[in-house]
Structures are given as C-alpha cells and as structure tokens.
Design a protein around this motif. Structure first.
Motif, short mmCIF file in Angstrom:
data_model
loop_
_atom_site.label_atom_id
_atom_site.label_comp_id
_atom_site.label_asym_id
_atom_site.label_seq_id
_atom_site.Cartn_x
_atom_site.Cartn_y
_atom_site.Cartn_z
N ASP A 64 0.54 -1.19 0.09
CA ASP A 64 -0.08 -0.18 -0.11
C ASP A 64 0.90 1.44 0.23
O ASP A 64 0.41 2.39 -0.94
N ASN A 106 -4.15 7.31 2.60
CA ASN A 106 -4.87 6.50 3.29
C ASN A 106 -6.77 6.34 3.14
O ASN A 106 -6.99 6.02 2.90
N VAL A 160 -8.72 3.45 1.19
CA VAL A 160 -10.71 3.60 1.63
C VAL A 160 -11.34 3.63 0.81
O VAL A 160 -12.05 2.53 0.71
N LYS A 217 -11.66 0.26 0.00
CA LYS A 217 -12.01 -0.34 1.02
C LYS A 217 -11.48 -0.68 2.24
O LYS A 217 -11.90 -0.88 3.33
N LYS A 218 -10.45 -0.55 2.14
CA LYS A 218 -9.60 -0.95 2.97
C LYS A 218 -8.10 0.27 2.99
O LYS A 218 -7.97 0.11 2.07
N SER A 219 -7.39 0.08 4.19
CA SER A 219 -5.86 0.28 3.68
C SER A 219 -4.80 -0.18 4.65
O SER A 219 -5.11 -0.95 6.24
#
Length: 319
Positions: free
Chosen positions: A207, A239, A243, A247-249
């Motif tokens: 990421d 971040n 997201v 949908k996420k980090s």
C-alpha cells in the motif's frame, strides 16, 4: 548549522544514540545512517530486520535495504539478498556506482561477495521457531500467513548541512520468494534532498508503494509545509484514497526531518513508535496515536520501554 537524526520504531534507539555521537563530533550524515541501521540489523531479537529477521514462506531470509545521499541524490539498493550481513552497507556502497546501483537476488549477492562483504547465515533458531509456529497456526486455524512488519528507516542531517537516509528490512513474514515491498524503492520507502529534507516509511509495502509517500513528504516540505504537516497530509491522503477506492488501507507510518533539523511523524495505525535526537532535543522515543486524520505522539514511558524489550526477548517455544 544544526544536526538531527530520526528513525522508525523503538528498535532504532540504540543505533540513533550511537549515530548522534558521530553527528555531534562532526561526522557525516551517511555514516550516521549506516551506523544506526547496522545496530538494528545486528540485534537478533528484532525479527523484522537483518540477523534474526523472519523468513519467507520457504524458510529463507531475504533482505532488502536502501541508501540515499541527499547532496547528490545518489541511491543504492539491494532486494532479496540472502546470506550477507548488513545489507545497508552493501546499499551504501552501491550508491557510489554510476550504473547498476539497484541489484536484486543473485546479482546483489555476487556484488557483495566481489566487494568483500561478510557472508552470514541470517536465519536464527529463534526465527525458525516463529516460522514453524506460524506454519502450524495457518494450517490449524486457516489464518493468513502474513503479519504486520516493521522496517527500520533513518534520516540524518549533519553539521555540514548534508542529509542522507536509509532503510533495511527482512520484508513481510511468510512472503512469496522474491517479493519486494516499498523499502528499497526510491520515492516510496525513502527519499532525501539536502536542500529540503528527507523521509522514510514503514508498514505494508504493497500500500505504501501506491502513494510514493516518501517523495510526496519531501515535495510538501519543499512547498513550505512543516515536517509534521507534510507527514500528516501525505499519510492521511493516501490512507483515505485507499479506503475510498479499495475499502481498506494497510498500515502506513513515516518519519521525516527538514534541512533545519525540524521533525515530523505520522501514522494511520495505533502503536507506531519512533526515536529522534537533535541539537535541541536529547534522545527521545515517542509512541503515536491517531485522531481525526492527525497524528498525536507522547514520550514513551519507562514502563512502555521495558515492556517493548521484554516482549521481543521473551523465551519462545514450539507450539
């Protein structure tokens, strides 16, 4: 003129303490970075860097490291190197090469051997226990083999206004053979320009690479942001994008200093720690928390410091 040095995680403390002595005595920033990182690489209880680092899924310790000279913008890096001590020193040597400054795998090992770097089996008995226990956990509980991982990253400013930075890691625990994260990649895991400042990153490399975050922090400092403003802006922008789109980090943490010796740190994850020493601030470890897209940090308590080392040096048994 002033000096400063900052590093990711509590594990950098002893190395920064020694490197700070060099800087006080007019040592150069590159040697300070190498000194600090080598001490982390050599300590077998830090399971994410150097000797004692946790292996890939095949039980092999593959190490990544990078070095950058902020005066010349020269870089050197190694990826997936096995059985050589102190990859940061190999990366620093490579930064002096005009060509072929980033080597991986067998090519990096051949270069290290030809240049007299010390061979060493970097897999410790303790790391083998971690590996075998994780194999059992993933088989019995169907857990993902991957766990969070901690890169050591150092940025340094010396009394001649020269800056340097470096990173070193054994990478994601149980990674695929040949996997590289952000740590050896210029602009992602590290970046420094002596006319502006420098930054290094730690966390989930897959990421962190999506934002070239270390370069972004230096760019923001160059546009007038303080180190703390630049760190927070870069971390939480990336971040929030991840997201929103995915949908996420993963965990993203950074430290930075500018060419005046001012520092900053940012994280999207609770529990990130860092260590800093400057001409105006004695050696200090901080623990971070997050609130409203801002990073808050407090001086680590003696109890926290004791627990940190107790956890990492506690006896291990096969499950």
């Amino acid at each position: 003129m002033s000096w400063a040095i900052i590093g990711t995680w509590r594990m950098a403390l002893e190395g920064i303490e020694k490197a700070a002595e060099l800087l006080v005595n007019r040592g150069n920033s590159g040697d300070a970075v190498e000194t600090a990182i080598k001490m982390v690489e050599d300590f077998p209880y830090y399971k994410s860097v150097g000797y004692g680092g946790l292996p890939n899924e095949n039980g092999e310790v593959e190490l990544d490291a990078a070095f950058m000279n902020g005066d010349t913008l020269s870089i050197g890096a190694v990826g997936g190197i096995k059985n050589f001590k102190n990859p940061i020193s190999i990366a620093k040597k490579l930064s002096k090469e005009e060509f072929n400054c980033f080597l991986i795998g067998q090519g990096a090992e051949e270069y290290a051997d030809k240049n007299g770097f010390e061979r060493k089996n970097m897999l410790t008995d303790r790391a083998i226990i971690h590996y075998k226990n994780r194999l059992k956990e993933t088989a019995d509980k169907r857990l993902t083999p991957y766990k969070g991982h901690d890169t050591v990253g150092i940025v340094s400013l010396d009394l001649n206004d020269s800056m340097a930075c470096g990173t070193s890691t054994s990478g994601l625990f149980m990674k695929k053979r040949g996997r590289l994260g952000d740590s050896p990649l210029v602009g992602s895991g590290f970046y420094v320009d002596s006319e502006i400042g420098g930054a290094v990153a730690t966390g989930l490399g897959e990421d962190i690479m999506k934002g070239c975050i270390s370069y972004e922090i230096v760019r923001l400092m160059g546009e007038g942001c303080s180190p703390q403003e630049a760190a927070d802006k870069a971390v939480f922008k990336l971040n929030n994008i991840l997201v929103d789109r995915r949908k996420k980090s993963g965990d993203i943490s950074v430290v930075c200093i500018n060419n005046r010796g001012e520092f900053g740190a940012a994280t999207n994850a609770e529990g990130f720690s860092f260590v800093v020493a400057t001409e105006k601030l004695s050696l200090t470890a901080y623990v971070c928390s997050v609130k409203d897209n801002k990073t808050i940090y407090e001086v680590a308590t003696e109890e926290w410091m004791d627990n940190y080392m107790k956890k990492r040096t506690a006896p291990l048994k096969l499950k």
